[in-house]
Design a protein around this motif. Structure first.
Motif, PDB file in Angstrom:
ATOM      1  N   VAL A 174     -25.857 -14.218  16.949  1.00 46.43           N
ATOM      2  CA  VAL A 174     -26.630 -14.741  15.823  1.00 46.43           C
ATOM      3  C   VAL A 174     -27.373 -16.015  16.250  1.00 46.43           C
ATOM      4  O   VAL A 174     -28.536 -16.205  15.895  1.00 46.43           O
ATOM      5  N   THR A 175     -26.730 -16.864  17.038  1.00 50.58           N
ATOM      6  CA  THR A 175     -27.379 -18.097  17.483  1.00 50.58           C
ATOM      7  C   THR A 175     -28.568 -17.786  18.384  1.00 50.58           C
ATOM      8  O   THR A 175     -29.634 -18.398  18.260  1.00 50.58           O
ATOM      9  N   HIS A 176     -28.414 -16.834  19.290  1.00 52.05           N
ATOM     10  CA  HIS A 176     -29.498 -16.389  20.177  1.00 52.05           C
ATOM     11  C   HIS A 176     -30.676 -15.901  19.324  1.00 52.05           C
ATOM     12  O   HIS A 176     -31.824 -16.320  19.526  1.00 52.05           O
ATOM     13  N   TYR A 177     -30.386 -15.033  18.356  1.00 50.83           N
ATOM     14  CA  TYR A 177     -31.414 -14.515  17.460  1.00 50.83           C
ATOM     15  C   TYR A 177     -32.080 -15.651  16.681  1.00 50.83           C
ATOM     16  O   TYR A 177     -33.311 -15.715  16.576  1.00 50.83           O
ATOM     17  N   SER A 178     -31.282 -16.564  16.131  1.00 48.62           N
ATOM     18  CA  SER A 178     -31.819 -17.681  15.350  1.00 48.62           C
ATOM     19  C   SER A 178     -32.776 -18.525  16.184  1.00 48.62           C
ATOM     20  O   SER A 178     -33.835 -18.942  15.703  1.00 48.62           O
ATOM     21  N   CYS A 179     -32.415 -18.770  17.425  1.00 47.26           N
ATOM     22  CA  CYS A 179     -33.253 -19.556  18.320  1.00 47.26           C
ATOM     23  C   CYS A 179     -34.597 -18.860  18.538  1.00 47.26           C
ATOM     24  O   CYS A 179     -35.658 -19.486  18.426  1.00 47.26           O
ATOM     25  N   LEU A 180     -34.572 -17.565  18.837  1.00 48.73           N
ATOM     26  CA  LEU A 180     -35.818 -16.827  19.047  1.00 48.73           C
ATOM     27  C   LEU A 180     -36.674 -16.813  17.777  1.00 48.73           C
ATOM     28  O   LEU A 180     -37.892 -16.989  17.835  1.00 48.73           O
TER      29      LEU A 180
END
Length: 152
Positions: free
Chosen positions: A40-46
């Protein structure tokens, strides 16, 4: 089953229900993102970089609700894997503004579709009017809490 005794009745606590909903949403999002090699953090960053290219590590950390240190590690990994690019030297101050690469954009498109499917499932039992009411209520709660933080 209702907890009785000192404290609050969790079955009637809106705050507890919001935390439970947040946890269920995160779990469902992690489940659809995992096969894409994302968190989720990876997705949020993108997603943040797609909407606001050039954000710094600190700005991304605030937007993704993680520490600067955690975001720095994630950004280093995303840069190494070709999802984002950052200049070798900061154009101003110390901040290294990050931008999505074409690979990052493609990965984000797949992840957005997966996350959208979770949101559609979450809202499946609600009418459009109920969804609009929920959105207004949650927005109001966030505003009230943030206004209270400013005065503290």
């Amino acid at each position: 089953m209702s907890q009785k005794g000192p404290g609050i009745d969790l079955d009637k606590s809106l705050g507890y229900l919001l935390k439970e909903a947040s946890s269920a949403l995160r779990t469902a999002m992690e489940a659809v993102l995992r096969p894409l090699g994302m968190t989720v953090t990876h997705y949020s960053c993108l997603e943040l970089l797609a909407q606001r290219p050039g954000l710094s590590n600190s700005e991304l950390a605030r937007g993704a609700f993680v520490t600067r240190q955690s975001m720095n590690v994630l950004l280093q990994n995303l840069e190494r894997e070709g999802y984002v690019t950052r200049p070798a030297q900061a154009p101003h101050g110390k901040a290294l503004p990050a931008r999505l690469t074409p690979r990052g954009r493609q990965s984000l498109e797949e992840a957005t579709a997966a996350v959208r499917s979770v949101e559609v499932r979450m809202l499946g039992g609600m009418t459009e009017a109920e969804q609009a009411d929920a959105f207004r209520a949650l927005t109001s709660m966030v505003h009230s809490l943030r206004a209270g933080d400013a005065g503290a």
